[in-house]
Design a protein around this motif. Structure first.
Motif, PDB file in Angstrom:
ATOM      1  N   GLU A  76       0.828  -1.210   0.000  1.00  0.00           N
ATOM      2  CA  GLU A  76       0.000   0.000   0.000  1.00  0.00           C
ATOM      3  C   GLU A  76       0.861   1.258   0.000  1.00  0.00           C
ATOM      4  OE1 GLU A  76      -2.454  -0.470   3.388  1.00  0.00           O
ATOM      5  OE2 GLU A  76      -3.797  -1.943   2.450  1.00  0.00           O
ATOM      6  N   GLU A  77       1.990   1.221   0.697  1.00  0.00           N
ATOM      7  CA  GLU A  77       2.904   2.366   0.692  1.00  0.00           C
ATOM      8  C   GLU A  77       3.428   2.631  -0.716  1.00  0.00           C
ATOM      9  OE1 GLU A  77       6.034   3.567   3.984  1.00  0.00           O
ATOM     10  OE2 GLU A  77       6.885   2.049   2.640  1.00  0.00           O
ATOM     11  N   HIS A 104       9.477   5.176   3.132  1.00  0.00           N
ATOM     12  CA  HIS A 104       9.657   3.716   3.155  1.00  0.00           C
ATOM     13  C   HIS A 104       9.527   3.195   4.586  1.00  0.00           C
ATOM     14  CE1 HIS A 104      13.653   4.831   4.568  1.00  0.00           C
ATOM     15  NE2 HIS A 104      13.837   5.532   3.465  1.00  0.00           N
ATOM     16  N   VAL A 105       8.588   3.740   5.346  1.00  0.00           N
ATOM     17  CA  VAL A 105       8.385   3.321   6.731  1.00  0.00           C
ATOM     18  C   VAL A 105       7.905   1.872   6.781  1.00  0.00           C
ATOM     19  CG1 VAL A 105       7.112   3.774   8.857  1.00  0.00           C
ATOM     20  CG2 VAL A 105       7.909   5.683   7.447  1.00  0.00           C
ATOM     21  N   ALA A 106       6.876   1.548   5.971  1.00  0.00           N
ATOM     22  CA  ALA A 106       6.352   0.175   5.972  1.00  0.00           C
ATOM     23  C   ALA A 106       7.386  -0.815   5.453  1.00  0.00           C
ATOM     24  CB  ALA A 106       5.079   0.104   5.119  1.00  0.00           C
ATOM     25  N   HIS A 107       8.217  -0.385   4.515  1.00  0.00           N
ATOM     26  CA  HIS A 107       9.260  -1.287   4.011  1.00  0.00           C
ATOM     27  C   HIS A 107      10.308  -1.551   5.094  1.00  0.00           C
ATOM     28  CE1 HIS A 107       7.367  -0.265   0.224  1.00  0.00           C
ATOM     29  NE2 HIS A 107       8.095  -1.191  -0.381  1.00  0.00           N
ATOM     30  N   ARG A 108      10.610  -0.550   5.895  1.00  0.00           N
ATOM     31  CA  ARG A 108      11.557  -0.762   6.985  1.00  0.00           C
ATOM     32  C   ARG A 108      10.984  -1.726   8.018  1.00  0.00           C
ATOM     33  NH1 ARG A 108      12.217   4.133   8.124  1.00  0.00           N
ATOM     34  NH2 ARG A 108      10.811   4.294   9.911  1.00  0.00           N
ATOM     35  N   ASP A 109       9.676  -1.596   8.301  1.00  0.00           N
ATOM     36  CA  ASP A 109       9.044  -2.527   9.241  1.00  0.00           C
ATOM     37  C   ASP A 109       9.038  -3.950   8.680  1.00  0.00           C
ATOM     38  OD1 ASP A 109       8.606  -0.361  10.847  1.00  0.00           O
ATOM     39  OD2 ASP A 109       6.521  -0.093  10.243  1.00  0.00           O
ATOM     40  N   LEU A 110       8.775  -4.088   7.373  1.00  0.00           N
ATOM     41  CA  LEU A 110       8.778  -5.422   6.757  1.00  0.00           C
ATOM     42  C   LEU A 110      10.164  -6.044   6.812  1.00  0.00           C
ATOM     43  CD1 LEU A 110       7.589  -7.729   5.120  1.00  0.00           C
ATOM     44  CD2 LEU A 110       7.930  -6.362   3.048  1.00  0.00           C
TER      45      LEU A 110
END
Length: 619
Positions: free
Chosen positions: A242-243, A264-270
């Motif tokens: 979604e990001e 890329h906050v969600a990518h860092r969490d992933l």
């Protein structure tokens, strides 16, 4: 020859030799350009500075590819000569006219020559040299013309390499498109694409999600046949997708050249949750808008060729998946077509087999709607003994003998096991000796008529006899015996000979062979149809050919959760038990609950589920 002139000539030869050495050993295009410019400047006398301009990767402007003699030196004053050569497409000299002399240093001229490949100007080289006659300037231009051939060769090689990489990416993209088009289902096509892309991109996991109804859903994970949509990893992957879609651009962690997305906050969490070193997401584009996302995870950072491959796949795969999704839209598309086709087959003059099948199905439905049948409730069943007795360790000791184990039949009074009694025997001998001594002393006191001593000795004699009786009782309790005829349900001490046991530890469990009770686990959806006194039949797994009748005796009011559902414990008594029945056997029991319509019996589970679902969603 003048010594000064000789030293200068030797230094020039050394510089040119070093330039040739750097030129022939260059390992990259940047080093090649620097060595080439240094070689050109060493082959032309009187050069104070040199600048090589080449078109950038985007093709929008010309940027410095090499500067001589010092990379930190500002040579922006040479750009005018470079612009003239680039615009005219031929060599030029700045500083010959009086109007030009004012813009350059005294006694110097700027010689510029364009670099062309396939009639396209790709760059220019500019030298700041000492002023000299026209004939010598023409010689400098000829030298630059000859030297430009090396740069043209390098640029052609770069073009061939780029075209080769482009063809490879195009071929890989077409292979992925062919893999997707071999399937008629979106999920199957997505699985084929992610598996193939994971192999080509060297990724540990590739995920594909598509947007449907305004919500992005994960549809496939490479090398994974099934995944839980409620898991934290799936939620992290969908958040990263979604990001990417919100920014309408590829997102990479760590960053890759050519990607303009910043968040890329969600990518860092992933990456943190999946333990991946790099995460890359590219949008699937169809009709000019993102309709899905490809997310790749691997243990090494992504490079530009891999990103370009994924970007090309995203642009080509989007329309294919959207077309497959259009085919899967039942309500608005395929369902209407199917209904029209079935109507034509039923009403038209052909397809008699379909007409007969429909008539037969209607007849079956009518029969089920008006015919009655036995309504029986099925439940998982286990056999337990009516009485279950435990044989426990009477005191702390050690296992000396083990005569039986689980599954053995035993008779009343049969020895089950024996504990070590050596300490108890020694204790009994000691108390027997003390009793004899107390008895002898007691008799002597009576003979002497010593009343005080006789009373004390009588008490000691009584104590010794009590301790002796206790030792005899312990000796008897070291032998564990069966309390009744039955079967050993649990317990095996054959592997524990000599091992210590604690007081109260359960060593054996016994159940009688002639008294059983049936425990039925009735689903909470069926418990309303069960009552005390109902009859039923039991079929055990080990005795599947024997049907044993039973009667319901007790219905508990407490449910037990098991395997995600609630079950009630129902106890029943077998009317006639099979001789082969044993406690612990499992099977299926069916409780008779009267007669009902066959259609109701077969559809009640679905109807109950529909009722509770409708009640849940109703406001």
């Amino acid at each position: 020859m003048n010594p000064v002139t000789s030293i200068a000539a030797g230094s020039s030869q050394t510089t040119e030799a070093q330039a040739w050495s750097n030129f022939t050993s260059a390992e990259s295009d940047e080093a090649f350009c620097r060595a080439w410019l240094a070689l050109q400047c060493s082959m032309v006398t009187g050069v104070s500075a040199g600048l090589l301009l080449l078109r950038d990767a985007a093709g929008d402007s010309f940027v410095p590819a090499a500067v001589w003699p010092d990379n930190r030196r500002d040579l922006s004053y040479l750009t005018e000569a470079a612009e003239r050569a680039l615009s005219q497409g031929r060599g030029s000299v700045l500083g010959l006219e009086d109007s030009e002399r004012e813009r350059i240093a005294p006694d110097s001229v700027h010689v510029a020559f364009p670099i062309e490949t396939d009639d396209v100007v790709r760059g220019a080289v500019v030298l700041d040299i000492l002023s000299r006659p026209q004939a010598q300037l023409q010689a400098v231009l000829r030298q630059m013309l000859w030297g430009a051939g090396w740069l043209e060769s390098m640029l052609r090689r770069q073009g061939v390499g780029r075209e080769s990489h482009l063809l490879e990416r195009a071929a890989a993209s077409l292979d992925l498109m062919m893999a997707a088009q071999q399937h008629r289902n979106v999920d199957q096509a997505a699985m084929a694409v992610v598996n193939e892309l994971a192999t080509r991109a060297g990724a540990e996991r590739v995920s594909l999600g598509v947007e449907r109804g305004g919500t992005l859903q994960l549809r496939a994970i490479s090398r994974t046949a099934w995944f839980d949509r409620r898991s934290l990893l799936v939620e992290a992957i969908e958040s990263a997708m979604e990001e990417c879609m919100d920014q309408e651009s590829a997102v990479a962690l760590p960053a890759v050249a050519g990607i303009r997305a910043k968040v890329h906050v969600a990518h860092r969490d992933l990456a943190a949750r999946a333990g991946a070193a790099a995460v890359l997401s590219v949008p699937l584009v169809s009709r000019g808008r993102p309709m899905g996302t490809l997310t790749l995870e691997r243990s090494t950072p992504f490079d530009a060729p891999t990103f370009l491959l994924c970007e090309m796949v995203g642009e080509l795969l989007g329309p294919v998946l959207e077309e497959l999704m259009e085919r899967d839209r039942w309500i608005s598309g395929r369902l209407v077509d199917k209904l029209s086709s079935w109507r034509d087959k039923l009403v038209g003059p052909r397809h008699p087999t379909i007409k007969l099948a429909v008539v037969f199905a209607l007849a079956v439905v009518l029969f089920l709607a008006f015919a009655d049948g036995d309504f029986r409730i099925s439940a998982r069943t286990v056999i337990e003994g009516a009485v279950q007795r435990a044989a426990v360790a009477p005191f702390e000791g050690y296992v000396a003998e083990a005569r039986v184990r689980a599954g053995d039949k035993v008779a009343k009074g049969q020895l089950l096991a024996k504990l070590d009694d050596r300490d108890i025997v020694l204790d009994r001998v000691r108390w027997a000796s003390e009793r004899e001594q107390a008895e002898r002393k007691y008799r002597e006191a009576l003979a002497k008529r010593d009343k005080a001593a006789s009373r004390i000795l009588a008490a000691q004699l009584t104590q010794a006899e009590a301790q002796l009786a206790l030792a005899d009782e312990k000796l008897e309790r070291t032998r564990l015996r069966a309390p009744f005829d039955g079967i050993v349900v649990s317990g095996d001490l054959s592997q524990l000979l000599g091992a210590p046991v604690e007081q109260g530890k359960v060593l054996f469990e016994l159940a009688p062979l002639d008294a059983y009770r049936v425990i039925l686990k009735v689903d909470e959806r069926d418990i309303a149809y069960v009552s005390v006194g109902q009859h039923g039949e039991l079929a055990l797994t080990g005795l599947s050919g024997i049907k044993m009748p039973f009667t319901v005796k007790t219905v508990t009011s407490v449910s037990t959760p098991q395997e995600g559902r609630n079950y009630f414990r129902v106890e029943a008594q077998i009317e006639k038990a099979s001789p082969a029945m044993r406690p612990g056997m499992e099977g299926v029991g069916k409780i008779y609950s009267g007669e009902r319509r066959l259609l109701w019996i077969w559809t009640r589970s679905f109807v109950d589920w529909a009722r509770i679902s409708l009640w849940t969603w109703m406001p």
